[in-house]
Design a protein around this motif. Sequence first.
Motif, PDB file in Angstrom:
ATOM      1  N   ARG A 438     -31.198  43.288  -9.017  1.00 14.77           N
ATOM      2  CA  ARG A 438     -32.603  42.982  -8.760  1.00 14.77           C
ATOM      3  C   ARG A 438     -33.265  42.458 -10.016  1.00 14.77           C
ATOM      4  N   CYS A 439     -34.480  41.969  -9.838  1.00 17.31           N
ATOM      5  CA  CYS A 439     -35.293  41.607 -10.994  1.00 17.31           C
ATOM      6  C   CYS A 439     -36.613  42.351 -10.892  1.00 17.31           C
ATOM      7  N   TYR A 440     -37.148  42.674 -12.043  1.00 19.13           N
ATOM      8  CA  TYR A 440     -38.496  43.250 -12.119  1.00 19.13           C
ATOM      9  C   TYR A 440     -39.200  42.506 -13.232  1.00 19.13           C
ATOM     10  N   GLY A 441     -39.996  41.497 -12.882  1.00 16.04           N
ATOM     11  CA  GLY A 441     -40.552  40.631 -13.917  1.00 16.04           C
ATOM     12  C   GLY A 441     -39.410  39.938 -14.643  1.00 16.04           C
ATOM     13  N   ASP A 442     -39.382  40.078 -15.950  1.00 15.41           N
ATOM     14  CA  ASP A 442     -38.320  39.445 -16.732  1.00 15.41           C
ATOM     15  C   ASP A 442     -37.093  40.333 -16.893  1.00 15.41           C
ATOM     16  N   LEU A 443     -37.155  41.511 -16.338  1.00 15.85           N
ATOM     17  CA  LEU A 443     -36.020  42.430 -16.491  1.00 15.85           C
ATOM     18  C   LEU A 443     -35.010  42.191 -15.382  1.00 15.85           C
ATOM     19  N   SER A 444     -33.762  42.065 -15.791  1.00 17.44           N
ATOM     20  CA  SER A 444     -32.696  41.974 -14.800  1.00 17.44           C
ATOM     21  C   SER A 444     -32.094  43.358 -14.636  1.00 17.44           C
ATOM     22  N   ILE A 445     -32.119  43.863 -13.432  1.00 19.24           N
ATOM     23  CA  ILE A 445     -31.608  45.217 -13.188  1.00 19.24           C
ATOM     24  C   ILE A 445     -30.295  45.074 -12.435  1.00 19.24           C
TER      25      ILE A 445
ATOM     26  N   GLU B  23     -45.371  41.070 -12.467  1.00 21.06           N
ATOM     27  CA  GLU B  23     -44.027  41.593 -12.295  1.00 21.06           C
ATOM     28  C   GLU B  23     -43.525  41.363 -10.897  1.00 21.06           C
ATOM     29  N   LEU B  24     -42.912  40.193 -10.722  1.00 23.12           N
ATOM     30  CA  LEU B  24     -42.286  39.895  -9.441  1.00 23.12           C
ATOM     31  C   LEU B  24     -41.028  40.733  -9.307  1.00 23.12           C
ATOM     32  N   GLN B  25     -40.820  41.255  -8.130  1.00 24.37           N
ATOM     33  CA  GLN B  25     -39.602  42.026  -7.874  1.00 24.37           C
ATOM     34  C   GLN B  25     -38.803  41.327  -6.795  1.00 24.37           C
ATOM     35  N   GLY B  26     -37.504  41.374  -6.942  1.00 27.17           N
ATOM     36  CA  GLY B  26     -36.678  40.750  -5.921  1.00 27.17           C
ATOM     37  C   GLY B  26     -35.242  41.195  -6.010  1.00 27.17           C
ATOM     38  N   ILE B  27     -34.519  40.878  -4.953  1.00 26.37           N
ATOM     39  CA  ILE B  27     -33.082  41.189  -4.879  1.00 26.37           C
ATOM     40  C   ILE B  27     -32.330  39.882  -5.089  1.00 26.37           C
ATOM     41  N   ASP B  86     -39.414  40.771  -2.984  1.00 24.29           N
ATOM     42  CA  ASP B  86     -39.491  42.073  -2.320  1.00 24.29           C
ATOM     43  C   ASP B  86     -40.719  42.116  -1.430  1.00 24.29           C
ATOM     44  N   ARG B  87     -40.472  42.255  -0.174  1.00 22.81           N
ATOM     45  CA  ARG B  87     -41.545  42.212   0.824  1.00 22.81           C
ATOM     46  C   ARG B  87     -42.540  43.358   0.647  1.00 22.81           C
ATOM     47  N   ASN B  88     -42.073  44.467   0.124  1.00 25.05           N
ATOM     48  CA  ASN B  88     -42.943  45.653   0.033  1.00 25.05           C
ATOM     49  C   ASN B  88     -44.105  45.473  -0.932  1.00 25.05           C
ATOM     50  N   ILE B  89     -43.954  44.572  -1.882  1.00 22.99           N
ATOM     51  CA  ILE B  89     -45.029  44.406  -2.858  1.00 22.99           C
ATOM     52  C   ILE B  89     -45.745  43.069  -2.701  1.00 22.99           C
ATOM     53  N   LEU B  90     -45.293  42.253  -1.774  1.00 22.50           N
ATOM     54  CA  LEU B  90     -45.840  40.915  -1.643  1.00 22.50           C
ATOM     55  C   LEU B  90     -46.958  40.924  -0.608  1.00 22.50           C
ATOM     56  N   GLN B  91     -48.032  40.204  -0.914  1.00 18.20           N
ATOM     57  CA  GLN B  91     -49.159  40.144   0.018  1.00 18.20           C
ATOM     58  C   GLN B  91     -49.219  38.782   0.693  1.00 18.20           C
ATOM     59  N   SER B  92     -49.082  37.732  -0.099  1.00 18.04           N
ATOM     60  CA  SER B  92     -49.171  36.387   0.471  1.00 18.04           C
ATOM     61  C   SER B  92     -48.521  35.413  -0.497  1.00 18.04           C
ATOM     62  N   PHE B  93     -48.247  34.213  -0.027  1.00 12.38           N
ATOM     63  CA  PHE B  93     -47.741  33.180  -0.915  1.00 12.38           C
ATOM     64  C   PHE B  93     -48.143  31.814  -0.379  1.00 12.38           C
ATOM     65  N   THR B  94     -48.103  30.850  -1.278  1.00 11.80           N
ATOM     66  CA  THR B  94     -48.479  29.478  -0.920  1.00 11.80           C
ATOM     67  C   THR B  94     -47.357  28.556  -1.347  1.00 11.80           C
TER      68      THR B  94
END
Lengths: 541, 215
Positions: A438-445, B23-27, B86-94
């Motif tokens: 995963r990523c959290y901002g600039d952190l790669s987890i 802080e964008l989160q994603g998989i 990550d859908r859980n923290i996202l509200q909207s996007f353009t």
Amino acid sequence: MRPLITISLILSLCSWSLSSNAGKPENSKQLHLQTDKQLYVSGEDIAFKCTHTLLNANGNNILFVDICGEDYLISSRVLIRENSHWSGEINIPDSVQTGIYLLRAYLGNEHGSLTITSKPVSVLNRFGNNEVNEHRKLNQTYLPLNQMNIEAETISSAIKTYAQKATYEPGETIHFTVENNLETAVGGVSFSVFKVNDRALSSTLPPANYEFYRASESIKIINHLTLSGKVTGLLTNQPAVNEMVLLSIPDTIPNIHYNYTNEKGEFRFQLNNFYGLQDAVIQTMSKDRKFKIELYPMQLLPPKSIPFFIPTDFETSEFAKLSVQRATLHKAFEAEEKKQLDIAVPKYPFYGATTKRTYPGQYIDLDDFKEIAWEILPILKYRVDRDSTYLRIWDPLTKVYFNQPMMLVDGIPVFNPADLNALNSKLIQWIEIQSQERCYGDLSIEGLVAIQTYGGNFTDVKMPINAIRTKIETFEQYNQTPPMKPLFRDVLYWNPKLDPGMKTHQVDVVCSNEKGNYVAIAQTHDKNGNVNRAVFYFVVE
Amino acid sequence: MLLLIGTLTAQTVQKPKNGNNVELQGILYIHPNIYEGSIYLHREWLSGSITLENGTTANDIKLKYNILSGDLIFYHEKLSKLYVADRNILQSFTLNQGKPDSLYFIKYSGDGMGFRLKKSDYVELLHNGNLKFMVKHTANISAANELNTKDKVFPRKYYFIEIEGQLHEIKPKVKSVIRLFPDRRSEIRHMVAEHHIQNKSVSDITKLIRLMDQE
């Protein structure tokens, strides 16, 4: 002779204060601080209201309030603005000795331009400790200060307060009327009713100039609550440039914050959704070099001296003794106030949702983390050898091993896998494993294991290297319920802002059982910053 | 995968002025190379913005919308990888931010309607007022029926109108709108005639709904 000495002392004090490079900025006249009464006893709370007469709706929202002695801070608060004013309470600890202390309120704009005001506060120690006050009496340049009387010049015709009569019996209800005829009452009208000393005694007011704080280049008060500091090489003493610094707080829902140091090695975190006193761990991400982390103070430094003392005649007066007695009884009998914090809790851990949480308590007791990993964490490989320790996480979806996963204990990142081995079934409440990259901002987890202990405060493992731990004062909000019942209290009523929609207010106050002189004060500010105050004296007998 | 990354131009994730990062989160995302046809709403990467539930917004991000999984894919410039937001923290996007043909998506928070629309699905908001006109972009898969062929992707769209919290599925045609608002039939016909609404495109129906909302 005494008046001559007093005048010369005032003059010398003024000239000394003017030459001091840390008095108060020019715009401080815009900030006004008032308290619920004039004399406090250690252990009591100061209820205060602070108004900024020139602030618009989009202006500064954050106010720092603190009490300080000579060269030390006693307690502090950070408040968020409600409409055009700030109000709250700040506690005077029991240990504070008899003397004059400074109650300061200050704020800064985006550029660090400071606006500050201050009010000397008279405090009596309820155990009789008055070494501070006695010591100050010996200083010839210090002045006696008795603030028990109200300034007659500040009474304005635009605001009025009165009751039906001037004499009441104990327990009787007084019906006050407060009239506000000001076109614009900035911050609303405050109303307080409290016991006062005999008006016949003389009083003095503090001179206009005295030192509020000590200047420091590293302290910058802006319109955000920030935690800032500097990272330098431990051996080289050179600033660490572009180093990632992590801020984390022990929590069951881990959230970390990170930022990079600039060319001076300085970093800054903005503390937006933090409430109360927080226990924070600050560390660098990089562990291959040794660093030193220094935090800058979040508040202004206290002044070196507070050149006032409580005069002996007042300190030994019946009024002072009764105040101490009253406060002691109140302390003994009051119910503990439940201060409810309006806390915005992040609902989501920074490493995302995991599919499974393992509770070691549901299995047989295992002596260390090596056994726990072996027995009940199938996708986690944890090996402890004499020379090395490693931790790997297996991702069943992509069928790869993550060889350097992130490790958290109570929400705090740790970097040495060997440190985890001290944790056993009795200490660990649950374990979560994030097996996806995963990523959290600039952190790669690349994989993560999060361990939550029963204690929850990160005391069961060693502190990582290049890390420091500190307490930080953040926002605090209370459910403000003014104590209407004067149970051994000398403040019968305090409301920092009467209903702003009305020009005339009716306020009912129940008299105390304690006989004596009382005063009701209604106060506000006009748009030019002038204090408008109405005073009504009455007697309970 | 390399080709996808190679076509991207470097952009900087915007930081708010206070210095804190968004802080964008994603998989980690791996493009599935097993379909015939595009599984994305747009083949090319579009510049866009993502707004999180905490109110922060990351601008100038390279985005793609996966219509098959209903996920937003973003390119992380610093880590040089693709992630599913990550859908859980996202509200909207353009998508295509700042351009006339930008598309605004929100995370649907209502109860949904069966398999067509579920809570937390992303929908493109075509009109937002008392009437909300939305479209969900999705796709069907047609299984390969010959050897050495791939499953085929067929894009699909489902249109919805939300009226006072109630969700209704419609087709993007005037007739469908009239069926939903039978008591405003003559008014709708009048609007169609007066504003020359041609019933040929979704934008026409969007215009009609906007006019109806203004009345």
